[in-house]
Scaffold this motif. Structure first.
Motif, PDB file in Angstrom:
ATOM      1  N   THR A  14       0.844  -1.187   0.000  1.00 28.00           N
ATOM      2  CA  THR A  14       0.000   0.000   0.000  1.00 28.00           C
ATOM      3  C   THR A  14       0.881   1.240   0.000  1.00 28.00           C
ATOM      4  OG1 THR A  14      -1.708  -1.183   1.214  1.00 28.00           O
ATOM      5  CG2 THR A  14      -1.825   1.220   1.220  1.00 28.00           C
ATOM      6  N   ALA A  15       0.713   2.042  -1.038  1.00 27.24           N
ATOM      7  CA  ALA A  15       1.473   3.283  -1.154  1.00 27.24           C
ATOM      8  C   ALA A  15       0.592   4.452  -0.758  1.00 27.24           C
ATOM      9  CB  ALA A  15       1.949   3.468  -2.604  1.00 27.24           C
ATOM     10  N   ARG A  16       1.165   5.400  -0.030  1.00 30.09           N
ATOM     11  CA  ARG A  16       0.431   6.621   0.289  1.00 30.09           C
ATOM     12  C   ARG A  16       0.885   7.724  -0.675  1.00 30.09           C
ATOM     13  NH1 ARG A  16      -2.574   8.793   4.202  1.00 30.09           N
ATOM     14  NH2 ARG A  16      -2.502   6.825   5.336  1.00 30.09           N
ATOM     15  N   VAL A  31       4.069  11.318  -6.335  1.00 34.76           N
ATOM     16  CA  VAL A  31       5.103  11.025  -5.344  1.00 34.76           C
ATOM     17  C   VAL A  31       4.480  10.127  -4.283  1.00 34.76           C
ATOM     18  CG1 VAL A  31       6.745  12.009  -3.700  1.00 34.76           C
ATOM     19  CG2 VAL A  31       6.162  13.268  -5.799  1.00 34.76           C
ATOM     20  N   LEU A  32       5.087   8.961  -4.104  1.00 32.26           N
ATOM     21  CA  LEU A  32       4.493   7.927  -3.244  1.00 32.26           C
ATOM     22  C   LEU A  32       5.433   7.565  -2.104  1.00 32.26           C
ATOM     23  CD1 LEU A  32       3.348   5.500  -6.109  1.00 32.26           C
ATOM     24  CD2 LEU A  32       2.031   7.355  -5.077  1.00 32.26           C
ATOM     25  N   GLU A  33       4.815   7.276  -0.993  1.00 28.50           N
ATOM     26  CA  GLU A  33       5.562   6.743   0.151  1.00 28.50           C
ATOM     27  C   GLU A  33       5.130   5.289   0.324  1.00 28.50           C
ATOM     28  OE1 GLU A  33       6.241   8.658   4.383  1.00 28.50           O
ATOM     29  OE2 GLU A  33       4.202   7.876   4.169  1.00 28.50           O
ATOM     30  N   VAL A  34       6.095   4.375   0.287  1.00 30.30           N
ATOM     31  CA  VAL A  34       5.783   2.949   0.382  1.00 30.30           C
ATOM     32  C   VAL A  34       6.558   2.365   1.561  1.00 30.30           C
ATOM     33  CG1 VAL A  34       5.711   0.740  -0.817  1.00 30.30           C
ATOM     34  CG2 VAL A  34       5.530   2.868  -2.128  1.00 30.30           C
ATOM     35  N   PRO A  35       5.852   2.086   2.670  1.00 37.10           N
ATOM     36  CA  PRO A  35       6.553   1.522   3.832  1.00 37.10           C
ATOM     37  C   PRO A  35       7.228   0.199   3.468  1.00 37.10           C
ATOM     38  CG  PRO A  35       4.324   2.221   4.412  1.00 37.10           C
ATOM     39  CD  PRO A  35       4.428   2.317   2.930  1.00 37.10           C
ATOM     40  N   HIS A  36       8.437   0.009   3.960  1.00 34.71           N
ATOM     41  CA  HIS A  36       9.205  -1.231   3.770  1.00 34.71           C
ATOM     42  C   HIS A  36       9.518  -1.518   2.307  1.00 34.71           C
ATOM     43  CE1 HIS A  36       8.178  -1.731   7.947  1.00 34.71           C
ATOM     44  NE2 HIS A  36       6.890  -1.833   7.662  1.00 34.71           N
ATOM     45  N   TRP A  37       9.603  -0.476   1.498  1.00 32.35           N
ATOM     46  CA  TRP A  37      10.004  -0.667   0.101  1.00 32.35           C
ATOM     47  C   TRP A  37      11.380  -1.340   0.068  1.00 32.35           C
ATOM     48  CZ3 TRP A  37       8.134  -1.168  -4.450  1.00 32.35           C
ATOM     49  CH2 TRP A  37       8.934  -0.996  -5.597  1.00 32.35           C
ATOM     50  N   GLU A  98      -4.552   6.289  -0.998  1.00 29.32           N
ATOM     51  CA  GLU A  98      -3.713   5.093  -0.998  1.00 29.32           C
ATOM     52  C   GLU A  98      -3.862   4.364  -2.324  1.00 29.32           C
ATOM     53  OE1 GLU A  98      -4.902   2.933   2.508  1.00 29.32           O
ATOM     54  OE2 GLU A  98      -3.292   3.840   3.678  1.00 29.32           O
ATOM     55  N   LEU A  99      -2.763   3.815  -2.782  1.00 31.50           N
ATOM     56  CA  LEU A  99      -2.740   3.021  -4.016  1.00 31.50           C
ATOM     57  C   LEU A  99      -2.059   1.703  -3.715  1.00 31.50           C
ATOM     58  CD1 LEU A  99      -1.407   5.599  -6.657  1.00 31.50           C
ATOM     59  CD2 LEU A  99      -3.751   4.772  -6.465  1.00 31.50           C
ATOM     60  N   GLU A 100      -2.505   0.661  -4.410  1.00 26.82           N
ATOM     61  CA  GLU A 100      -1.799  -0.618  -4.285  1.00 26.82           C
ATOM     62  C   GLU A 100      -0.779  -0.746  -5.413  1.00 26.82           C
ATOM     63  OE1 GLU A 100      -4.293  -4.156  -2.450  1.00 26.82           O
ATOM     64  OE2 GLU A 100      -5.288  -3.229  -4.165  1.00 26.82           O
ATOM     65  N   LEU A 101       0.402  -1.204  -5.066  1.00 29.94           N
ATOM     66  CA  LEU A 101       1.389  -1.477  -6.099  1.00 29.94           C
ATOM     67  C   LEU A 101       2.261  -2.635  -5.684  1.00 29.94           C
ATOM     68  CD1 LEU A 101       4.388  -0.385  -5.099  1.00 29.94           C
ATOM     69  CD2 LEU A 101       3.470   1.826  -5.760  1.00 29.94           C
ATOM     70  N   ARG A 102       2.914  -3.210  -6.691  1.00 33.66           N
ATOM     71  CA  ARG A 102       3.932  -4.199  -6.371  1.00 33.66           C
ATOM     72  C   ARG A 102       5.122  -4.048  -7.300  1.00 33.66           C
ATOM     73  NH1 ARG A 102       2.163 -10.320  -7.656  1.00 33.66           N
ATOM     74  NH2 ARG A 102       1.364 -10.118  -9.753  1.00 33.66           N
ATOM     75  N   GLY A 103       6.265  -4.457  -6.800  1.00 33.21           N
ATOM     76  CA  GLY A 103       7.501  -4.292  -7.528  1.00 33.21           C
ATOM     77  C   GLY A 103       8.666  -4.368  -6.569  1.00 33.21           C
ATOM     78  N   PRO A 104       9.875  -4.059  -6.964  1.00 29.81           N
ATOM     79  CA  PRO A 104      10.204  -3.628  -8.326  1.00 29.81           C
ATOM     80  C   PRO A 104      10.236  -4.807  -9.275  1.00 29.81           C
ATOM     81  CG  PRO A 104      12.205  -3.814  -7.032  1.00 29.81           C
ATOM     82  CD  PRO A 104      11.071  -4.106  -6.096  1.00 29.81           C
ATOM     83  N   ILE A 105       9.958  -4.518 -10.552  1.00 26.51           N
ATOM     84  CA  ILE A 105       9.876  -5.542 -11.587  1.00 26.51           C
ATOM     85  C   ILE A 105      10.851  -5.194 -12.712  1.00 26.51           C
ATOM     86  CG2 ILE A 105       8.361  -6.600 -13.315  1.00 26.51           C
ATOM     87  CD1 ILE A 105       6.017  -5.867 -11.348  1.00 26.51           C
TER      88      ILE A 105
ATOM     89  N   MET B   1      -8.717  -7.823   1.089  1.00 30.07           N
ATOM     90  CA  MET B   1      -8.363  -6.606   1.819  1.00 30.07           C
ATOM     91  C   MET B   1      -7.833  -5.548   0.859  1.00 30.07           C
ATOM     92  SD  MET B   1      -6.034  -6.355   5.220  1.00 30.07           S
ATOM     93  CE  MET B   1      -4.633  -5.859   4.230  1.00 30.07           C
ATOM     94  N   ALA B   2      -8.497  -5.505  -0.312  1.00 26.40           N
ATOM     95  CA  ALA B   2      -8.026  -4.571  -1.334  1.00 26.40           C
ATOM     96  C   ALA B   2      -8.243  -3.125  -0.881  1.00 26.40           C
ATOM     97  CB  ALA B   2      -8.754  -4.819  -2.648  1.00 26.40           C
ATOM     98  N   VAL B   3      -7.373  -2.251  -1.310  1.00 23.87           N
ATOM     99  CA  VAL B   3      -7.541  -0.825  -1.075  1.00 23.87           C
ATOM    100  C   VAL B   3      -8.493  -0.302  -2.144  1.00 23.87           C
ATOM    101  CG1 VAL B   3      -6.377   1.397  -1.051  1.00 23.87           C
ATOM    102  CG2 VAL B   3      -5.233  -0.621  -0.102  1.00 23.87           C
ATOM    103  N   LEU B   4      -9.624   0.256  -1.743  1.00 27.33           N
ATOM    104  CA  LEU B   4     -10.569   0.783  -2.719  1.00 27.33           C
ATOM    105  C   LEU B   4     -10.040   2.090  -3.298  1.00 27.33           C
ATOM    106  CD1 LEU B   4     -14.136   0.185  -1.250  1.00 27.33           C
ATOM    107  CD2 LEU B   4     -12.867  -1.131  -2.972  1.00 27.33           C
ATOM    108  N   SER B   5     -10.230   2.249  -4.596  1.00 25.31           N
ATOM    109  CA  SER B   5      -9.778   3.457  -5.270  1.00 25.31           C
ATOM    110  C   SER B   5     -10.979   4.367  -5.447  1.00 25.31           C
ATOM    111  CB  SER B   5      -9.164   3.095  -6.621  1.00 25.31           C
ATOM    112  OG  SER B   5      -8.256   2.011  -6.475  1.00 25.31           O
ATOM    113  N   ARG B   6     -11.083   5.353  -4.552  1.00 29.88           N
ATOM    114  CA  ARG B   6     -12.241   6.241  -4.512  1.00 29.88           C
ATOM    115  C   ARG B   6     -12.544   6.817  -5.896  1.00 29.88           C
ATOM    116  NH1 ARG B   6     -11.206  11.005  -4.774  1.00 29.88           N
ATOM    117  NH2 ARG B   6      -9.126  10.697  -3.917  1.00 29.88           N
ATOM    118  N   GLY B   7     -13.744   6.546  -6.369  1.00 33.23           N
ATOM    119  CA  GLY B   7     -14.177   7.143  -7.628  1.00 33.23           C
ATOM    120  C   GLY B   7     -13.697   6.407  -8.872  1.00 33.23           C
ATOM    121  N   PHE B   8     -12.985   5.325  -8.705  1.00 37.23           N
ATOM    122  CA  PHE B   8     -12.512   4.584  -9.880  1.00 37.23           C
ATOM    123  C   PHE B   8     -13.607   3.653 -10.372  1.00 37.23           C
ATOM    124  CE2 PHE B   8     -10.508   0.695 -11.630  1.00 37.23           C
ATOM    125  CZ  PHE B   8     -10.054   1.266 -12.811  1.00 37.23           C
ATOM    126  N   ARG B   9     -13.848   3.662 -11.673  1.00 38.00           N
ATOM    127  CA  ARG B   9     -14.868   2.803 -12.270  1.00 38.00           C
ATOM    128  C   ARG B   9     -14.320   2.138 -13.529  1.00 38.00           C
ATOM    129  NH1 ARG B   9     -17.412   7.159 -10.630  1.00 38.00           N
ATOM    130  NH2 ARG B   9     -16.970   8.211 -12.591  1.00 38.00           N
TER     131      ARG B   9
END
Lengths: 250, 201
Positions: A14-16, A31-37, A98-105, B1-9
């Protein structure tokens, strides 16, 4: 082709979002902050996953535009008007989300100062970017600067207009920018497409045996690679990435 | 436990027929091109296709010989790990079954090798029984270089990086050997229906 095992379980993180700002008319910098990157190499990318309220998910790859030398992750996202993900990232996402991401790839389209130190004879590094394909090179150039790497490195960057240039705060004397659509009267650099003449004038010659990285649209990448081979570069020294898809296989 | 993306469709059309694997979208008429290195241009006069095993080369075809082999028409959906899928793609090529007809193929693994140095590994059982081809024709036209011409592997039930462009050789192996992307963290098998994109997925 070189082989380097990059085997690590890729968990979703989870990126903030710390910032989402317009870099040009069409490109935003997230610009993202990713804990434990776990860290990354310049040139690697991440996959971003969006989840709608109905459970629908969409994932896309984005090159990391920031080097491992800084704690935040930067993505430069070009808004594709008919896109599903990019307009959301550029126009909807704001600080605190918050955004979900995975990597690095990716372990092929990469360069790092440490690899050169470990690898013995440092070969020059030539980067050639078309448009928003400059993103992975922003990470490489900034890493090169921060590491004060002795490896000779140059970037030839094709942008449509001066206002379309991404990464102005990072790019310096190593970079030659050519403008393809319009240029101000006092523009000091070259203009026009990256062609044989420009490659011959503004990149390391094949006799210097540079490692060459090319990133841009498919027509850009195909044309530049073919011209570089024509100029005597070893095809196995040329690594390609096409933007919109990042360094992923088909 | 997905993070919802507010307003994403969802903005892409869905496929109600169940043909879109998880995490994929329908790319429509586009046919994106991806490759890690420059497009090779091997003259057909120098092109050949071979099958090797531990003893060395066991079969080989020149371009003319390959073109003379029985070809099959194939219409399949293809799925790229970068999340696009393309439906009802039309190919013509030679079934791996045909290429292996006179070869004693009892090794369980195969490594495909290509012009430009690309490799990818596939279990033998995924290449036989009408599940894979070496194709030289796309949509009725000779396969273009950017899409892997003169000939590429077609293994449509796996992510498309397994369908190696510019393929020149299949090597039958007793032990599995990861190919190019498999070495760089991509899944060893790559089943789109189980979303096997990266190692350990």
């Amino acid at each position: 082709m070189a082989r380097a095992a990059v085997q690590r379980r890729l968990i979703w993180r989870t990126a903030r979002v710390l910032d989402n700002r317009a870099e040009t008319d069409r490109v935003h910098r997230l610009v993202l902050e990713v804990p434990h990157w776990p860290g990354h190499l310049p040139g690697q990318h991440v996959v971003v996953r969006l989840t709608a309220e109905d459970g629908y998910t969409a994932q896309r790859s984005y090159s990391l535009a920031s080097p491992p030398d800084v704690p935040q992750l930067h993505l430069t996202v070009e808004r594709l008007d008919d896109g599903e993900v990019s307009p959301y990232l550029t126009d909807e996402v704001r600080a605190g989300d918050e955004l979900e991401l995975r990597g690095p790839i990716g372990g092929y389209f990469v360069w790092s100062a440490a690899a050169d130190r470990a690898g013995g004879e440092p070969r020059p590094v030539q980067l050639v970017a078309g448009g928003s394909g400059v993103a992975p090179f922003l990470a490489m150039v900034e890493h090169h600067q921060r590491q004060e790497s002795p490896t000779p490195l140059r970037l030839l960057y094709s942008a449509r207009t001066a206002a379309d240039v991404i990464g102005r705060d990072v790019l310096g004397a190593e970079t030659t920018i050519t403008l393809t659509r319009e240029s101000p009267p006092d523009w000091p650099g070259p203009t026009g497409r990256v062609d044989r003449d420009l490659l011959a004038r503004c990149t390391f010659p094949s006799t210097d045996r540079p490692r060459v990285f090319v990133c841009g649209s498919t027509p850009f990448v195909e044309a530049v690679a073919a011209t570089l081979i024509d100029l005597g570069h070893d095809p196995s020294a040329i690594r390609l990435e096409r933007y919109g898809n990042s360094e992923e296989p088909k | 436990m997905a993070v919802l993306s507010r307003g994403f469709r969802r903005a892409r059309r869905d496929r109600p027929d169940g043909r879109l694997p998880p995490g994929q979208y329908d790319v429509g008429d586009d046919f994106p091109v991806l490759s890690a290195g420059p497009t090779p241009h091997t003259p057909l006069a120098r092109w050949d296709f071979s099958i090797d095993d531990a003893t060395g080369q066991v079969a080989r075809w020149s371009w003319e010989e390959f073109r003379a082999l029985p070809h099959e028409s194939i219409t399949v959906d293809i799925h790229c790990v970068t999340t696009w899928s393309k439906f009802d793609t039309r190919w013509s090529g030679v079934a791996i079954d045909t290429l292996l007809a006179d070869v004693e193929a009892d090794s369980p693994y195969v490594l495909a090798s290509c012009d430009g140095g690309y490799t990818t590994n596939v279990p033998l059982e995924d290449l036989v029984d009408g599940r894979a081809w070496v194709v030289d024709t796309y949509d009725g036209e000779p396969l273009g270089p950017e899409h892997g011409g003169p000939a590429r592997l077609l293994v449509p039930h796996l992510y498309f990086w397994k369908s190696a462009k510019w393929v020149r050789k299949l090597t039958l192996l007793e032990h599995d050997e990861p190919g190019f992307w498999e070495t760089f963290g991509y899944h060893n098998y790559g089943d789109p229906w189980r979303e096997q994109r990266y190692s350990d997925d």
